[in-house]
Design a protein around this motif. Structure first.
Motif, PDB file in Angstrom:
ATOM      1  N   ASP A 122       0.815  -1.214   0.000  1.00 32.93           N
ATOM      2  CA  ASP A 122       0.000   0.000   0.000  1.00 32.93           C
ATOM      3  C   ASP A 122       0.851   1.268   0.000  1.00 32.93           C
ATOM      4  N   ALA A 123       2.121   1.153  -0.401  1.00 37.81           N
ATOM      5  CA  ALA A 123       3.008   2.324  -0.415  1.00 37.81           C
ATOM      6  C   ALA A 123       2.519   3.357  -1.427  1.00 37.81           C
ATOM      7  N   THR A 124       2.616   4.619  -1.055  1.00 38.08           N
ATOM      8  CA  THR A 124       2.261   5.702  -1.971  1.00 38.08           C
ATOM      9  C   THR A 124       3.491   6.349  -2.595  1.00 38.08           C
ATOM     10  N   ARG A 125       4.643   6.193  -1.938  1.00 33.77           N
ATOM     11  CA  ARG A 125       5.911   6.697  -2.465  1.00 33.77           C
ATOM     12  C   ARG A 125       6.981   5.640  -2.231  1.00 33.77           C
ATOM     13  N   ILE A 126       7.863   5.472  -3.206  1.00 27.47           N
ATOM     14  CA  ILE A 126       8.957   4.518  -3.054  1.00 27.47           C
ATOM     15  C   ILE A 126      10.269   5.174  -3.467  1.00 27.47           C
ATOM     16  N   ALA A 127      11.352   4.738  -2.828  1.00 31.33           N
ATOM     17  CA  ALA A 127      12.667   5.314  -3.104  1.00 31.33           C
ATOM     18  C   ALA A 127      13.418   4.515  -4.160  1.00 31.33           C
ATOM     19  N   GLN A 128      13.271   3.204  -4.121  1.00 32.81           N
ATOM     20  CA  GLN A 128      13.993   2.363  -5.077  1.00 32.81           C
ATOM     21  C   GLN A 128      13.320   1.004  -5.199  1.00 32.81           C
ATOM     22  N   VAL A 129      13.389   0.464  -6.401  1.00 32.22           N
ATOM     23  CA  VAL A 129      12.984  -0.917  -6.656  1.00 32.22           C
ATOM     24  C   VAL A 129      14.188  -1.626  -7.256  1.00 32.22           C
ATOM     25  N   SER A 130      14.453  -2.827  -6.800  1.00 25.74           N
ATOM     26  CA  SER A 130      15.570  -3.579  -7.372  1.00 25.74           C
ATOM     27  C   SER A 130      15.163  -5.028  -7.570  1.00 25.74           C
ATOM     28  N   TYR A 131      15.801  -5.637  -8.548  1.00 23.88           N
ATOM     29  CA  TYR A 131      15.538  -7.043  -8.846  1.00 23.88           C
ATOM     30  C   TYR A 131      16.827  -7.829  -8.721  1.00 23.88           C
ATOM     31  N   GLN A 132      16.811  -8.821  -7.843  1.00 26.48           N
ATOM     32  CA  GLN A 132      17.943  -9.727  -7.672  1.00 26.48           C
ATOM     33  C   GLN A 132      17.656 -10.965  -8.509  1.00 26.48           C
ATOM     34  N   PRO A 133      18.432 -11.198  -9.558  1.00 30.64           N
ATOM     35  CA  PRO A 133      18.101 -12.234 -10.542  1.00 30.64           C
ATOM     36  C   PRO A 133      17.684 -13.570  -9.945  1.00 30.64           C
ATOM     37  N   ASP A 134      16.496 -14.013 -10.394  1.00 31.25           N
ATOM     38  CA  ASP A 134      15.919 -15.307 -10.028  1.00 31.25           C
ATOM     39  C   ASP A 134      15.581 -15.441  -8.547  1.00 31.25           C
ATOM     40  N   LYS A 135      15.734 -14.363  -7.776  1.00 28.14           N
ATOM     41  CA  LYS A 135      15.526 -14.485  -6.331  1.00 28.14           C
ATOM     42  C   LYS A 135      14.406 -13.604  -5.789  1.00 28.14           C
ATOM     43  N   ALA A 136      14.450 -12.294  -6.065  1.00 30.08           N
ATOM     44  CA  ALA A 136      13.477 -11.429  -5.399  1.00 30.08           C
ATOM     45  C   ALA A 136      13.399 -10.048  -6.038  1.00 30.08           C
ATOM     46  N   VAL A 137      12.235  -9.420  -5.848  1.00 25.88           N
ATOM     47  CA  VAL A 137      12.052  -7.996  -6.108  1.00 25.88           C
ATOM     48  C   VAL A 137      11.994  -7.301  -4.756  1.00 25.88           C
ATOM     49  N   MET A 138      12.742  -6.205  -4.617  1.00 25.67           N
ATOM     50  CA  MET A 138      12.809  -5.486  -3.348  1.00 25.67           C
ATOM     51  C   MET A 138      12.400  -4.031  -3.552  1.00 25.67           C
ATOM     52  N   VAL A 139      11.565  -3.532  -2.660  1.00 22.13           N
ATOM     53  CA  VAL A 139      11.078  -2.159  -2.736  1.00 22.13           C
ATOM     54  C   VAL A 139      11.418  -1.427  -1.444  1.00 22.13           C
ATOM     55  N   ASP A 140      12.086  -0.280  -1.570  1.00 19.28           N
ATOM     56  CA  ASP A 140      12.443   0.548  -0.418  1.00 19.28           C
ATOM     57  C   ASP A 140      11.472   1.716  -0.314  1.00 19.28           C
ATOM     58  N   THR A 141      10.907   1.900   0.867  1.00 14.63           N
ATOM     59  CA  THR A 141       9.974   3.000   1.095  1.00 14.63           C
ATOM     60  C   THR A 141      10.429   3.828   2.290  1.00 14.63           C
ATOM     61  N   PRO A 142      10.103   5.120   2.293  1.00 14.98           N
ATOM     62  CA  PRO A 142      10.538   5.983   3.398  1.00 14.98           C
ATOM     63  C   PRO A 142       9.763   5.711   4.680  1.00 14.98           C
ATOM     64  N   THR A 143      10.361   6.100   5.801  1.00 20.99           N
ATOM     65  CA  THR A 143       9.696   6.056   7.099  1.00 20.99           C
ATOM     66  C   THR A 143       9.687   7.466   7.681  1.00 20.99           C
ATOM     67  N   GLN A 144       9.151   7.596   8.870  1.00 19.73           N
ATOM     68  CA  GLN A 144       9.139   8.894   9.540  1.00 19.73           C
ATOM     69  C   GLN A 144      10.512   9.266  10.087  1.00 19.73           C
ATOM     70  N   THR A 145      11.429   8.286  10.104  1.00 19.28           N
ATOM     71  CA  THR A 145      12.765   8.520  10.652  1.00 19.28           C
ATOM     72  C   THR A 145      13.769   8.718   9.524  1.00 19.28           C
TER      73      THR A 145
END
Length: 266
Positions: free
Chosen positions: A149-172
């Motif tokens: 349910d993220a509305t803003r994301i900092a980065q998306v990355s794909y690790q081949p054959d393993k995973a998609v990773m999404v970084d989202t901001p926090t209040q800190t």
């Protein structure tokens, strides 16, 4: 346990428990139980053969976030169990659980005895598939699960054959949440150090375009599309998210529409 009566039985158990917060539901062929928090301690209430009993001993379940069973498609139990059997290869002693999976995310899981592959389901009863990251449906599901349910994301990355990773901001400042969707497990989230000073909307992610870029660059690199790792982050020059991918040691950049913009971001 059929789907017609499952919800009614859960409601009976909740009422019998004194409407305590539910932290777990267990459903087998012959019994249904709920774990509720009463006085700060978990207790087990079970329906079997038309009778309701509370456990003489407290449940050994560790602390888990309460949830509303009404949010889960328990009326689809027969279909869920059939799907789980198809995917795991076993229907022996199936046990469907509703319980917190990670950081407040509550899912349905089906396991068997003897143990086979555990199959995960979303609250609406849809199965959480094994992901083929090089396919459009697979990438779409992975991105949807990882962005949540993220509305803003900092980065998306794909690790081949393993995973998609999404970084989202926090209040800190300096702390992000990384949500990872692996090929064979539901998405999970952890907090970690990271930069989220520039972000973009997940609505700009186009899984079909991403897969097309993977296919195009894989052909040039003489590799499989699933082997092509990449990252997407906001580019200050073009003021839009840019996908960067390595082709035989050379990084190429593509915009959200799949246009090669390498020369523009150098």
């Amino acid at each position: 346990m059929d789907g017609t009566h499952t919800r009614a039985i859960i409601n009976e158990l909740i009422a019998a428990s004194g409407n305590g917060p539910v932290t777990k539901v267990d459903i087998t062929k012959t019994a249904l139980s709920i774990t509720v928090q009463i006085g700060g301690s978990p207790s087990l209430w079970t329906w079997q053969n038309g009778k309701i009993d509370s456990s003489a001993t407290q449940s050994t379940q560790t602390a888990s976030r309460p949830f509303d069973p009404d949010d889960f498609a328990v009326e689809k139990v027969p279909q869920i169990l059939r799907k789980a059997a198809d995917m795991s290869g076993s229907h022996m002693n199936q046990n469907l659980q509703i319980v917190e999976y990670n950081q407040g995310t509550v899912l349905m899981t089906v396991s068997t005895k003897p143990e086979s592959r555990t199959v995960f389901f979303r609250p609406d009863g849809s199965v959480i598939n094994h992901i083929d990251f090089a396919s459009y449906p697979g990438m779409a599901e992975a991105l949807d699960d990882a962005t949540a349910d993220a509305t803003r994301i900092a980065q998306v990355s794909y690790q081949p054959d393993k995973a998609v990773m999404v970084d989202t901001p926090t209040q800190t400042p300096g702390i992000i949440v990384r949500r990872t969707r692996s090929a064979d497990m539901p998405a999970w989230a952890v907090q970690r150090k990271g930069d989220a000073s520039t972000t973009f909307s997940p609505a700009l992610l186009k899984p079909r375009v991403i897969v097309s870029i993977m296919q195009l660059t894989a052909a040039k690199a003489n590799r499989k599309p699933s082997e092509m790792g990449w990252t997407i982050s906001q580019d200050s020059t073009l003021d839009q998210p840019i996908l960067r991918i390595d082709i035989n040691g050379v990084t190429r950049a593509f915009d959200a529409n799949g246009t090669d913009v390498t020369d523009e971001v150098k």
